[in-house]
Design an enzyme around this catalytic site. Structure first.
Site, PDB file in Angstrom:
ATOM      1  N   ARG A   1      -4.650  20.317   7.304  1.00 23.27           N
ATOM      2  CA  ARG A   1      -4.546  18.893   6.975  1.00 23.27           C
ATOM      3  C   ARG A   1      -4.367  18.663   5.475  1.00 23.27           C
ATOM      4  O   ARG A   1      -3.848  17.637   5.056  1.00 23.27           O
ATOM      5  CB  ARG A   1      -5.778  18.145   7.497  1.00 23.27           C
TER       6      ARG A   1
ATOM      7  N   LYS B   1      13.932   6.484   5.497  1.00 25.65           N
ATOM      8  CA  LYS B   1      15.223   5.864   5.167  1.00 25.65           C
ATOM      9  C   LYS B   1      16.110   6.860   4.399  1.00 25.65           C
ATOM     10  O   LYS B   1      16.519   7.839   4.964  1.00 25.65           O
ATOM     11  CB  LYS B   1      14.987   4.562   4.412  1.00 25.65           C
TER      12      LYS B   1
ATOM     13  N   ASP C   1       6.534  -1.280  -2.778  1.00 32.09           N
ATOM     14  CA  ASP C   1       7.247  -0.595  -1.706  1.00 32.09           C
ATOM     15  C   ASP C   1       8.649  -0.385  -2.259  1.00 32.09           C
ATOM     16  O   ASP C   1       9.454  -1.300  -2.322  1.00 32.09           O
ATOM     17  CB  ASP C   1       7.262  -1.453  -0.432  1.00 32.09           C
TER      18      ASP C   1
ATOM     19  N   TYR D   1       8.231  -6.332   4.013  1.00 31.86           N
ATOM     20  CA  TYR D   1       8.624  -5.744   5.302  1.00 31.86           C
ATOM     21  C   TYR D   1       7.703  -6.291   6.411  1.00 31.86           C
ATOM     22  O   TYR D   1       6.476  -6.353   6.226  1.00 31.86           O
ATOM     23  CB  TYR D   1       8.484  -4.232   5.152  1.00 31.86           C
TER      24      TYR D   1
HETATM   25  C1  LIG Z   1      11.348   1.007   7.175  1.00 32.93           C
HETATM   26  C2  LIG Z   1      10.512   0.471   6.093  1.00 32.93           C
HETATM   27  C3  LIG Z   1       9.142   0.712   6.076  1.00 32.93           C
HETATM   28  C4  LIG Z   1       8.425   1.459   7.180  1.00 32.93           C
HETATM   29  O1  LIG Z   1       8.833   2.782   7.293  1.00 32.93           O
HETATM   30  P1  LIG Z   1       8.621   3.549   8.693  1.00 32.93           P
HETATM   31  O2  LIG Z   1       8.843   4.973   8.327  1.00 32.93           O
HETATM   32  O3  LIG Z   1       9.626   2.985   9.641  1.00 32.93           O
HETATM   33  O4  LIG Z   1       7.220   3.270   9.129  1.00 32.93           O
HETATM   34  C5  LIG Z   1       8.406   0.199   5.038  1.00 32.93           C
HETATM   35  N1  LIG Z   1       8.986  -0.521   4.064  1.00 32.93           N
HETATM   36  C6  LIG Z   1      10.303  -0.746   4.036  1.00 32.93           C
HETATM   37  C7  LIG Z   1      10.886  -1.523   2.918  1.00 32.93           C
HETATM   38  C8  LIG Z   1      11.114  -0.271   5.052  1.00 32.93           C
HETATM   39  O5  LIG Z   1      12.420  -0.535   5.049  1.00 32.93           O
END
Ligand SMILES: *Cc1c(COP(=O)(O)O)cnc(C)c1O
Length: 387
Positions: free
Chosen positions: A55, A205, A180, A108
């Site tokens: 972990r 992404k 973010d 988001y």
């Molecule tokens: C997709 C996304 C997330 C979440 O990511 P996941 O891997 O799908 O949980 C968080 N913030 C933004 C800006 C995103 O586009």
């Protein structure tokens, strides 16, 4: 060293890779210690990048964490099983019952749900603020404000935030500034040059970049690191080595991919701008986009993600438009090699501030690595279908 060079070399320390170019995909739960001396050394040093227990990570994790820190900045990096797991871990690590959180209204969607459901239940109050607030955020600060959370550009509507102005207010009031930075990936925005304390990536992404794994990361300053590391560990946060390996592979081509996504998206957006049906181009490089001037000042470029609005269009027409598209597929997420189109966002219901009352239907596109002219032809066919 320039970013292109760093992207090729980041995390490739011999202690992780051995004789190979890449670190191996190292699966482990139990780590074995040969002697009591080795065990005692491990017990003393388990917070550093050593083999202790699965972990806590293996060399696959350690190499990726090093690469992320080198490319995004901050003191160190942790991995999470998804982007939203990273968002929740960041907030849970630094907020406690009775605290106040300032959250950007254009965050988001699942981040908002986390604040409204989980944090509320724990006695943590969230105030949503206008993404264009800049240093006006000082008027929203209370004695118990602990965290300001930003996301720039805003989700779906693409507002660019004045991070340096917000950072000044945060620093003056001893408040933690989080971002973010998923849109910013590792190429478009350097969060630590603009005064943030902690940066989150949905590596799902552009970092993974091929729509085949879920992963989140957090980097942060040295000051925040011990608490983030401990609290993330208490919550059992880690990620699988196979997924990290895919993200590590994604890193090596990220700048090349982003450049291609950017060029094609600009070409498609410029074409959309010439269409009579189109009202606003919500792309940071276009003047319609709120905060366009801030984007020019603070960002290193754009990528494949943007939205546009139509002057008018019924639900049936938007459905026909999306159903007619062939190269653009319908689906959530973005940042892979493929093009996506999506609409029917309920922005009025999802947001506290009445930003979106006056606009026509919005369509969000992710421009993939297909030829831009083919994508334009696909969109033209969809416009013809609703003429
Ligand atoms: C997709 C996304 C997330 C979440 O990511 P996941 O891997 O799908 O949980 C968080 N913030 C933004 C800006 C995103 O586009």
């Amino acid at each position: 060293m320039k970013k292109d060079t760093k992207i090729v070399h980041a995390g490739r320390d011999k202690k992780w890779t051995g004789q190979a170019v890449n670190p191996p995909v190292y699966h482990a739960s139990t780590i074995l210690f040969d002697t009591v001396k080795d065990l005692k050394f491990a017990l003393k040093n388990f917070k550093n990048k050593i083999m202790f227990y699965g972990r806590r990570g293996t060399p696959t994790h350690f190499a990726f964490r090093d690469a992320m820190t080198e490319l995004e900045g901050g003191h160190d990096c942790l991995v999470y099983p998804s982007g939203i797991a990273a968002v929740s871990a960041a907030l849970l690590s630094f907020l406690r019952s009775g605290d106040h959180l300032l959250m950007v209204d254009t965050c988001y969607g699942p981040t908002r749900a986390f604040c409204n459901k989980m944090l509320k239940k724990m006695g943590i109050e969230t105030t949503y603020y206008d993404p264009m607030i800049g240093d006006g955020i000082k008027d929203l600060i209370k004695d118990n404000t602990k965290v300001i959370f930003t996301e720039s550009p805003g989700s779906i509507t693409m507002e660019i935030q004045d991070i340096p102005a917000i950072s000044k207010v945060a620093k003056k009031n001893d408040i933690i500034l989080m971002i973010d930075n998923t849109y910013g990936n590792l190429v478009n925005f350097n969060p630590y040059d603009h005064g943030v304390d902690l940066s989150i990536q949905a590596a799902t992404k552009y970092i993974v970049g091929h729509s085949d794994a879920m992963l989140g990361t957090i980097t942060c300053t040295e000051k925040l690191w011990p608490q983030l590391q401990d609290y993330s560990y208490y919550m059992g946060q880690t990620a699988a080595p196979d997924d990290i390996n895919l993200a590590m592979r994604g890193i090596r081509t990220i700048k090349t991919r982003i450049k291609q996504h950017e060029n094609s998206a600009l070409k498609v957006a410029k074409w959309l701008e010439t269409r009579d049906e189109v009202d606003l181009i919500l792309h940071p490089a276009f003047k319609d986009c709120p905060g366009h001037e801030i984007w020019k000042r603070d960002f290193n470029g754009s990528n494949g993600l943007f939205s546009f609005t139509l002057k008018q269009g019924s639900e049936k027409e938007i459905s026909t438009f999306l159903d007619t598209l062939n190269l653009f597929k319908m689906g959530f997420s973005w940042g892979g090699f493929e093009s996506l189109a999506m609409s029917f966002y309920d922005l009025k219901a999802e947001r506290d501030l009445p930003l979106w009352d006056d606009y026509g239907p919005l369509i969000r596109l992710h421009i993939g690595l297909e030829d831009a002219d083919d994508l334009i032809a696909d969109l033209e066919k969809a416009f013809d279908a609703i003429k």
